[in-house]
Design a protein around this motif. Structure first.
Motif, PDB file in Angstrom:
ATOM      1  N   VAL A  18      44.915  45.933 101.433  1.00 28.76           N
ATOM      2  CA  VAL A  18      45.495  44.733 102.041  1.00 28.76           C
ATOM      3  C   VAL A  18      45.668  43.615 101.020  1.00 28.76           C
ATOM      4  O   VAL A  18      46.700  42.937 100.987  1.00 28.76           O
ATOM      5  N   PHE A  19      44.665  43.401 100.181  1.00 32.55           N
ATOM      6  CA  PHE A  19      44.757  42.351  99.162  1.00 32.55           C
ATOM      7  C   PHE A  19      43.840  42.705  97.996  1.00 32.55           C
ATOM      8  O   PHE A  19      42.852  43.415  98.164  1.00 32.55           O
ATOM      9  N   PRO A  20      44.177  42.233  96.796  1.00 32.14           N
ATOM     10  CA  PRO A  20      43.353  42.551  95.621  1.00 32.14           C
ATOM     11  C   PRO A  20      42.055  41.754  95.616  1.00 32.14           C
ATOM     12  O   PRO A  20      41.923  40.751  96.323  1.00 32.14           O
ATOM     13  N   ALA A  21      41.122  42.196  94.802  1.00 37.58           N
ATOM     14  CA  ALA A  21      39.877  41.434  94.620  1.00 37.58           C
ATOM     15  C   ALA A  21      40.223  40.054  94.069  1.00 37.58           C
ATOM     16  O   ALA A  21      41.120  39.907  93.235  1.00 37.58           O
ATOM     17  N   THR A  22      39.507  39.048  94.521  1.00 42.55           N
ATOM     18  CA  THR A  22      39.734  37.701  93.995  1.00 42.55           C
ATOM     19  C   THR A  22      39.161  37.600  92.585  1.00 42.55           C
ATOM     20  O   THR A  22      38.184  38.279  92.249  1.00 42.55           O
ATOM     21  N   PRO A  23      39.738  36.749  91.734  1.00 45.13           N
ATOM     22  CA  PRO A  23      39.284  36.684  90.337  1.00 45.13           C
ATOM     23  C   PRO A  23      37.862  36.130  90.199  1.00 45.13           C
ATOM     24  O   PRO A  23      37.426  35.306  90.994  1.00 45.13           O
ATOM     25  N   LEU A  24      37.186  36.611  89.175  1.00 39.91           N
ATOM     26  CA  LEU A  24      35.909  36.034  88.743  1.00 39.91           C
ATOM     27  C   LEU A  24      36.156  35.503  87.336  1.00 39.91           C
ATOM     28  O   LEU A  24      36.382  36.276  86.398  1.00 39.91           O
ATOM     29  N   GLN A  25      36.136  34.187  87.176  1.00 40.00           N
ATOM     30  CA  GLN A  25      36.580  33.571  85.925  1.00 40.00           C
ATOM     31  C   GLN A  25      35.446  32.805  85.250  1.00 40.00           C
ATOM     32  O   GLN A  25      34.772  31.992  85.897  1.00 40.00           O
ATOM     33  N   LEU A  26      35.272  33.046  83.962  1.00 43.81           N
ATOM     34  CA  LEU A  26      34.332  32.260  83.170  1.00 43.81           C
ATOM     35  C   LEU A  26      34.976  30.898  82.903  1.00 43.81           C
ATOM     36  O   LEU A  26      36.084  30.823  82.366  1.00 43.81           O
ATOM     37  N   ASN A  27      34.290  29.833  83.285  1.00 44.82           N
ATOM     38  CA  ASN A  27      34.851  28.500  83.135  1.00 44.82           C
ATOM     39  C   ASN A  27      34.286  27.832  81.883  1.00 44.82           C
ATOM     40  O   ASN A  27      33.094  27.513  81.815  1.00 44.82           O
ATOM     41  N   ALA A  28      35.157  27.628  80.894  1.00 43.24           N
ATOM     42  CA  ALA A  28      34.712  27.093  79.603  1.00 43.24           C
ATOM     43  C   ALA A  28      34.217  25.658  79.721  1.00 43.24           C
ATOM     44  O   ALA A  28      33.215  25.276  79.091  1.00 43.24           O
ATOM     45  N   HIS A  29      34.884  24.846  80.525  1.00 42.44           N
ATOM     46  CA  HIS A  29      34.517  23.432  80.677  1.00 42.44           C
ATOM     47  C   HIS A  29      33.107  23.293  81.244  1.00 42.44           C
ATOM     48  O   HIS A  29      32.259  22.584  80.679  1.00 42.44           O
ATOM     49  N   LEU A  30      32.826  23.984  82.336  1.00 39.29           N
ATOM     50  CA  LEU A  30      31.510  23.878  82.967  1.00 39.29           C
ATOM     51  C   LEU A  30      30.440  24.567  82.125  1.00 39.29           C
ATOM     52  O   LEU A  30      29.300  24.096  82.051  1.00 39.29           O
ATOM     53  N   SER A  31      30.794  25.663  81.482  1.00 43.43           N
ATOM     54  CA  SER A  31      29.824  26.381  80.645  1.00 43.43           C
ATOM     55  C   SER A  31      29.359  25.502  79.482  1.00 43.43           C
ATOM     56  O   SER A  31      28.162  25.444  79.169  1.00 43.43           O
TER      57      SER A  31
END
Length: 408
Positions: A18-31
């Protein structure tokens, strides 16, 4: 592997049709800010911009013999149910309060198309819910709870399944908001003790905290609905059964005005549009800074259904929380030059955003509502100090909710 884990994996696999997995993104700003690996699980990028379609999908998949599905919702649950009714070719009747913003009603109809009917009933959600349940009983339909349903909980656990697949190793910690408890119950049940959890509730809707303190779900006497995706007056019975062992130390409270600042930062810095509930996991990072240093942390951004007509209110609340905007009522002498005297006390960064005579309180004085914003909270200390020295009479009403409702 437990039956729940197997079922959650099966649900996640079935969703791929039905729909793809939602992205899991490493956030450089918060990291960089927190000295940690901060990952964002972007549920705001699902087809309906929230995780709610997961539970709706799983519940409808498991009730394939049902021809009529009914729900009551003013937001994300309605859109998730509408989307899945269209996908499965099932009839859906979605009850929404009369006061639901037109944008949300239109999006629900758009997702559901001819498969659904939207009924606007009741000024308050309790009235809407009662009407939907009565209709469901009369027509013999299947009522889809937004959270207090084992199939829905299992469907929401698919977020955890995806995180496990998407990361090279399990994160040290997952931070996520709690409303009725469907997502948090599902994810905690899936990971069990393999991951540390931090749960976040809005200050005006801390139903899990109330339940943990008393040992059973309690109905909050007062509810602030600003964080509409997580402000729930009573946590579900089934969800609390899975959350009752949560340590109170792992449950944080996010003030609504502070959440507004997080919404603005994510929008302005990262270009990410989050609704209030969707921003809650990021909002608590500041108070967890020492705890998460060096850890890998997943923040679940649960939704991005933000109505931009709310942006002025969000900005206002964020400024007030940061101490950059204040409202006060000034008793201004009715003489030539009095206003000029007051204006001379303003600094170069002080900006008058509201100036309104409320009434003439005495023959020689008038009450004036003044709103001022500035760039540093300390500027107000300097302003009020000068006003005190000059003998001006004023009342700061910035945090007086009752009075502010009438005059601001």
């Amino acid at each position: 592997m437990t039956d729940f884990q197997e079922n959650a994996r099966a649900a996640a696999q079935a969703m791929r049709d039905v729909f793809p997995a939602t992205p899991l993104q490493l956030n450089a700003h918060l990291s960089a800010r927190y000295g940690a690996e901060i990952w964002l699980k972007r549920e705001d990028l699902s087809p309906v911009r929230s995780y709610k379609l997961r539970g709706a999908f799983n519940a409808m998949r498991k009730q394939a013999d049902q021809s009529l599905f009914v729900c009551a919702s003013a937001g994300n649950h309605a859109q998730g149910v509408a989307f899945m009714c269209r996908h499965f070719g099932k009839k859906g009747v979605i009850f929404m309060p009369v006061t639901t913003p037109a944008q949300k009603v239109q999006k629900t109809r758009m997702f559901g198309g001819d498969a659904i009917e939207v009924r606007l009933i009741g000024d308050y959600f309790d009235d809407t819910l009662a009407a939907s349940q009565a209709f469901c009983a009369e027509k013999g339909g299947h009522f889809l709870s937004p959270f207090d349903d084992e199939d829905v909980i299992e469907g929401q656990a698919s977020v955890a399944v995806e995180i496990e697949v998407q990361m090279p190793k399990l994160p040290d910690r997952i931070i996520l908001p709690v409303g009725g408890g469907g997502l948090s119950a599902g994810m905690r049940s899936y990971f069990e003790d393999r991951v540390a959890f931090t749960f976040v509730e809005p200050a005006g809707g801390a139903s899990l905290r109330a339940a943990l303190r008393s040992g059973a779900p309690q109905t909050l006497p007062k509810l602030d609905t600003f964080v509409d995706g997580a402000a729930v007056a009573r946590i579900g019975d089934k969800t609390f059964a899975r959350l009752k062992k949560v340590n109170l130390a792992d449950l944080l409270i996010a003030p609504e005005d502070r959440i507004c600042g997080t919404i603005l930062e994510m929008l302005n810095v990262e270009g990410i549009v989050l609704e209030p509930a969707g921003a809650m996991s990021v909002d608590v990072l500041d108070e967890m800074a020492d705890q998460i240093k060096g850890e890998s942390v997943v923040c679940v951004t649960t939704g991005g259904n933000f109505d931009f007509e709310r942006l002025p209110e969000v900005k206002e609340r964020a400024q007030k929380f940061a101490g950059l905007k204040k409202y006060f009522i000034l008793r201004l002498p009715q003489r030539p030059g009095a206003l000029k005297d007051f204006l001379n006390y303003l600094g170069p960064a002080d900006n008058i955003t509201r100036f309104e005579y409320l009434k003439k309180s005495a023959r020689n004085f008038g009450s004036v509502l003044i709103g001022i914003e500035t760039d540093t909270p300390g500027n107000f200390d300097a302003l009020f100090s000068q006003m005190d020295d000059a003998g001006f009479t004023y009342t700061d009403i910035t945090n007086d909710e009752t009075l502010a409702q009438f005059v601001i």
